[in-house]
Design a protein around this motif. Structure first.
Motif, PDB file in Angstrom:
ATOM      1  N   LEU A  32       0.839  -1.184   0.000  1.00 39.40           N
ATOM      2  CA  LEU A  32       0.000   0.000   0.000  1.00 39.40           C
ATOM      3  C   LEU A  32       0.879   1.241   0.000  1.00 39.40           C
ATOM      4  O   LEU A  32       1.872   1.315   0.720  1.00 39.40           O
ATOM      5  CB  LEU A  32      -0.892   0.001   1.239  1.00 39.40           C
ATOM      6  CG  LEU A  32      -1.925   1.120   1.355  1.00 39.40           C
ATOM      7  CD1 LEU A  32      -2.888   1.078   0.183  1.00 39.40           C
ATOM      8  CD2 LEU A  32      -2.684   0.989   2.662  1.00 39.40           C
ATOM      9  N   HIS A  33       0.511   2.213  -0.816  1.00 38.61           N
ATOM     10  CA  HIS A  33       1.336   3.413  -0.947  1.00 38.61           C
ATOM     11  C   HIS A  33       1.108   4.337   0.245  1.00 38.61           C
ATOM     12  O   HIS A  33       0.093   5.022   0.337  1.00 38.61           O
ATOM     13  CB  HIS A  33       1.016   4.164  -2.238  1.00 38.61           C
ATOM     14  CG  HIS A  33       1.722   5.486  -2.331  1.00 38.61           C
ATOM     15  ND1 HIS A  33       3.081   5.592  -2.452  1.00 38.61           N
ATOM     16  CD2 HIS A  33       1.249   6.755  -2.288  1.00 38.61           C
ATOM     17  CE1 HIS A  33       3.421   6.867  -2.494  1.00 38.61           C
ATOM     18  NE2 HIS A  33       2.315   7.597  -2.384  1.00 38.61           N
ATOM     19  N   TYR A  34       2.053   4.346   1.178  1.00 37.92           N
ATOM     20  CA  TYR A  34       2.040   5.327   2.247  1.00 37.92           C
ATOM     21  C   TYR A  34       2.868   6.522   1.808  1.00 37.92           C
ATOM     22  O   TYR A  34       3.926   6.362   1.199  1.00 37.92           O
ATOM     23  CB  TYR A  34       2.628   4.750   3.537  1.00 37.92           C
ATOM     24  CG  TYR A  34       1.688   3.830   4.265  1.00 37.92           C
ATOM     25  CD1 TYR A  34       0.586   4.334   4.944  1.00 37.92           C
ATOM     26  CD2 TYR A  34       1.900   2.462   4.280  1.00 37.92           C
ATOM     27  CE1 TYR A  34      -0.283   3.492   5.618  1.00 37.92           C
ATOM     28  CE2 TYR A  34       1.028   1.610   4.949  1.00 37.92           C
ATOM     29  CZ  TYR A  34      -0.059   2.131   5.616  1.00 37.92           C
ATOM     30  OH  TYR A  34      -0.922   1.300   6.272  1.00 37.92           O
ATOM     31  N   PRO A  35       2.420   7.730   2.131  1.00 40.13           N
ATOM     32  CA  PRO A  35       3.220   8.897   1.763  1.00 40.13           C
ATOM     33  C   PRO A  35       4.500   8.951   2.596  1.00 40.13           C
ATOM     34  O   PRO A  35       4.595   8.338   3.658  1.00 40.13           O
ATOM     35  CB  PRO A  35       2.295  10.070   2.112  1.00 40.13           C
ATOM     36  CG  PRO A  35       1.397   9.541   3.180  1.00 40.13           C
ATOM     37  CD  PRO A  35       1.193   8.086   2.847  1.00 40.13           C
ATOM     38  N   ASP A  36       5.472   9.687   2.097  1.00 39.93           N
ATOM     39  CA  ASP A  36       6.666   9.969   2.866  1.00 39.93           C
ATOM     40  C   ASP A  36       6.236  10.615   4.178  1.00 39.93           C
ATOM     41  O   ASP A  36       5.389  11.517   4.190  1.00 39.93           O
ATOM     42  CB  ASP A  36       7.568  10.923   2.079  1.00 39.93           C
ATOM     43  CG  ASP A  36       8.940  11.097   2.706  1.00 39.93           C
ATOM     44  OD1 ASP A  36       9.001  11.307   3.923  1.00 39.93           O
ATOM     45  OD2 ASP A  36       9.937  11.056   1.968  1.00 39.93           O
ATOM     46  N   PRO A  47     -15.512   6.838   0.602  1.00 41.56           N
ATOM     47  CA  PRO A  47     -16.748   6.496   1.325  1.00 41.56           C
ATOM     48  C   PRO A  47     -16.454   5.564   2.502  1.00 41.56           C
ATOM     49  O   PRO A  47     -15.345   5.046   2.671  1.00 41.56           O
ATOM     50  CB  PRO A  47     -17.593   5.800   0.250  1.00 41.56           C
ATOM     51  CG  PRO A  47     -17.010   6.239  -1.052  1.00 41.56           C
ATOM     52  CD  PRO A  47     -15.550   6.427  -0.805  1.00 41.56           C
ATOM     53  N   ALA A  48     -17.483   5.348   3.308  1.00 44.54           N
ATOM     54  CA  ALA A  48     -17.362   4.438   4.450  1.00 44.54           C
ATOM     55  C   ALA A  48     -16.970   3.046   3.975  1.00 44.54           C
ATOM     56  O   ALA A  48     -17.435   2.576   2.931  1.00 44.54           O
ATOM     57  CB  ALA A  48     -18.682   4.390   5.210  1.00 44.54           C
ATOM     58  N   GLY A  49     -16.129   2.377   4.746  1.00 44.74           N
ATOM     59  CA  GLY A  49     -15.794   0.991   4.469  1.00 44.74           C
ATOM     60  C   GLY A  49     -14.603   0.766   3.571  1.00 44.74           C
ATOM     61  O   GLY A  49     -14.250  -0.382   3.292  1.00 44.74           O
ATOM     62  N   PHE A  50     -13.944   1.817   3.117  1.00 43.55           N
ATOM     63  CA  PHE A  50     -12.801   1.656   2.226  1.00 43.55           C
ATOM     64  C   PHE A  50     -11.461   1.613   2.954  1.00 43.55           C
ATOM     65  O   PHE A  50     -10.420   1.501   2.313  1.00 43.55           O
ATOM     66  CB  PHE A  50     -12.782   2.767   1.164  1.00 43.55           C
ATOM     67  CG  PHE A  50     -13.578   2.432  -0.063  1.00 43.55           C
ATOM     68  CD1 PHE A  50     -12.963   1.909  -1.192  1.00 43.55           C
ATOM     69  CD2 PHE A  50     -14.952   2.604  -0.079  1.00 43.55           C
ATOM     70  CE1 PHE A  50     -13.686   1.578  -2.316  1.00 43.55           C
ATOM     71  CE2 PHE A  50     -15.700   2.279  -1.197  1.00 43.55           C
ATOM     72  CZ  PHE A  50     -15.061   1.761  -2.327  1.00 43.55           C
ATOM     73  N   GLY A  51     -11.468   1.723   4.284  1.00 40.62           N
ATOM     74  CA  GLY A  51     -10.227   1.528   5.032  1.00 40.62           C
ATOM     75  C   GLY A  51      -9.470   2.800   5.370  1.00 40.62           C
ATOM     76  O   GLY A  51      -8.246   2.746   5.573  1.00 40.62           O
ATOM     77  N   LEU A 192     -10.229   6.477  -2.970  1.00 37.95           N
ATOM     78  CA  LEU A 192     -10.734   5.100  -2.855  1.00 37.95           C
ATOM     79  C   LEU A 192      -9.996   4.144  -3.783  1.00 37.95           C
ATOM     80  O   LEU A 192      -9.861   2.959  -3.472  1.00 37.95           O
ATOM     81  CB  LEU A 192     -12.244   5.064  -3.096  1.00 37.95           C
ATOM     82  CG  LEU A 192     -12.806   5.587  -4.412  1.00 37.95           C
ATOM     83  CD1 LEU A 192     -12.831   4.484  -5.460  1.00 37.95           C
ATOM     84  CD2 LEU A 192     -14.217   6.119  -4.204  1.00 37.95           C
ATOM     85  N   ASP A 193      -9.497   4.633  -4.928  1.00 38.72           N
ATOM     86  CA  ASP A 193      -8.740   3.754  -5.817  1.00 38.72           C
ATOM     87  C   ASP A 193      -7.437   3.302  -5.158  1.00 38.72           C
ATOM     88  O   ASP A 193      -7.010   2.156  -5.318  1.00 38.72           O
ATOM     89  CB  ASP A 193      -8.434   4.465  -7.138  1.00 38.72           C
ATOM     90  CG  ASP A 193      -9.677   4.657  -8.001  1.00 38.72           C
ATOM     91  OD1 ASP A 193     -10.600   3.832  -7.875  1.00 38.72           O
ATOM     92  OD2 ASP A 193      -9.717   5.627  -8.771  1.00 38.72           O
ATOM     93  N   ALA A 194      -6.801   4.214  -4.422  1.00 38.06           N
ATOM     94  CA  ALA A 194      -5.554   3.859  -3.739  1.00 38.06           C
ATOM     95  C   ALA A 194      -5.807   2.929  -2.559  1.00 38.06           C
ATOM     96  O   ALA A 194      -4.950   2.116  -2.202  1.00 38.06           O
ATOM     97  CB  ALA A 194      -4.844   5.133  -3.262  1.00 38.06           C
TER      98      ALA A 194
END
Length: 222
Positions: A32-36, A47-51, A192-194
């Motif tokens: 998963l792409h975490y920012p610097d 939206p709700a439920g996407f983490g 949500l795509d990320a």
């Protein structure tokens, strides 16, 4: 205002939420792409439920393991006044900086309410004096409807030093001012795509369950 100001802030709001037992844990979370962690502003919108909360929790863990200060605050519908908002903001920062915000809290106790710019200057000056990095993670911010809150946070990003960082999650875009930081390349948007499982993570999850990611399972999922 004084009674609302003195209402205790629940400690559950000041730490990452406990994840539900029904959560589908993301395999290969490192994908998963975490920012610097030096990025000034991270905006997580979906939206709700996407983490979103799971994402912020992972960011909290990464920063905490680095030894830098990181604070958490979950927005709440009870935050209805500017004074209450400033109080809970200071309480969140005091988890890592126990004496933080004494001047501002003292002023609020006298029922003096600073405007957003003044509040941001008071808070920002303390960050400048301490000279230590700190990241503030704000979760479920769609609950904050008062414009004062967002003007204060926007001003804080201007007034605080570069080692103050902010991450905000919400179900929809917030009124936070982002133009300057985005122009500097110092803001990251996570949508949500990320946050959604990609094919690699879906294949890993299916493998954990003893299934294969092939044409048949791809058709069933999509």
């Amino acid at each position: 205002m004084t009674s609302r100001l003195q209402t205790p802030v629940s400690v559950q709001r000041l730490k990452p939420s406990q994840l539900p037992a029904t959560l589908i844990r993301r395999p290969g979370a490192e994908l998963l792409h975490y920012p610097d962690t030096r990025t000034r502003l991270t905006l997580v919108t979906a939206p709700a439920g996407f983490g979103k909360t799971v994402f912020l929790g992972g960011l909290h863990a990464r920063i905490d393991s680095s030894g830098e200060d990181v604070c958490w605050l979950r927005a709440d519908p009870s935050d209805t006044t500017p004074a209450r908002f400033l109080r809970v903001l200071i309480e969140a920062l005091r988890v890592r900086r126990p004496l933080f915000g004494a001047t501002l809290l003292g002023a609020l106790a006298t029922e003096w309410l600073p405007d957003p710019d003044t509040a941001a200057i008071l808070i920002g000056n303390e960050f400048h004096a301490e000279k230590r990095p700190l990241t503030l993670l704000l979760d479920e911010c769609e609950r904050w409807l008062e414009p004062f809150f967002w003007r204060t946070l926007s001003a804080l990003l201007r007034e605080a030093p570069a080692d103050f960082r902010l991450a905000v999650s919400a179900r929809h875009p917030t009124p936070l001012e982002t133009t300057r930081l985005e122009g500097e390349g110092n803001a990251v948007r996570i949508d949500l795509d990320a946050l959604a499982f990609d094919e690699t993570q879906t294949a890993l999850w299916l493998a954990e369950k003893g299934a294969a990611w092939n044409g048949d399972t791809r058709r069933r999922v999509t």
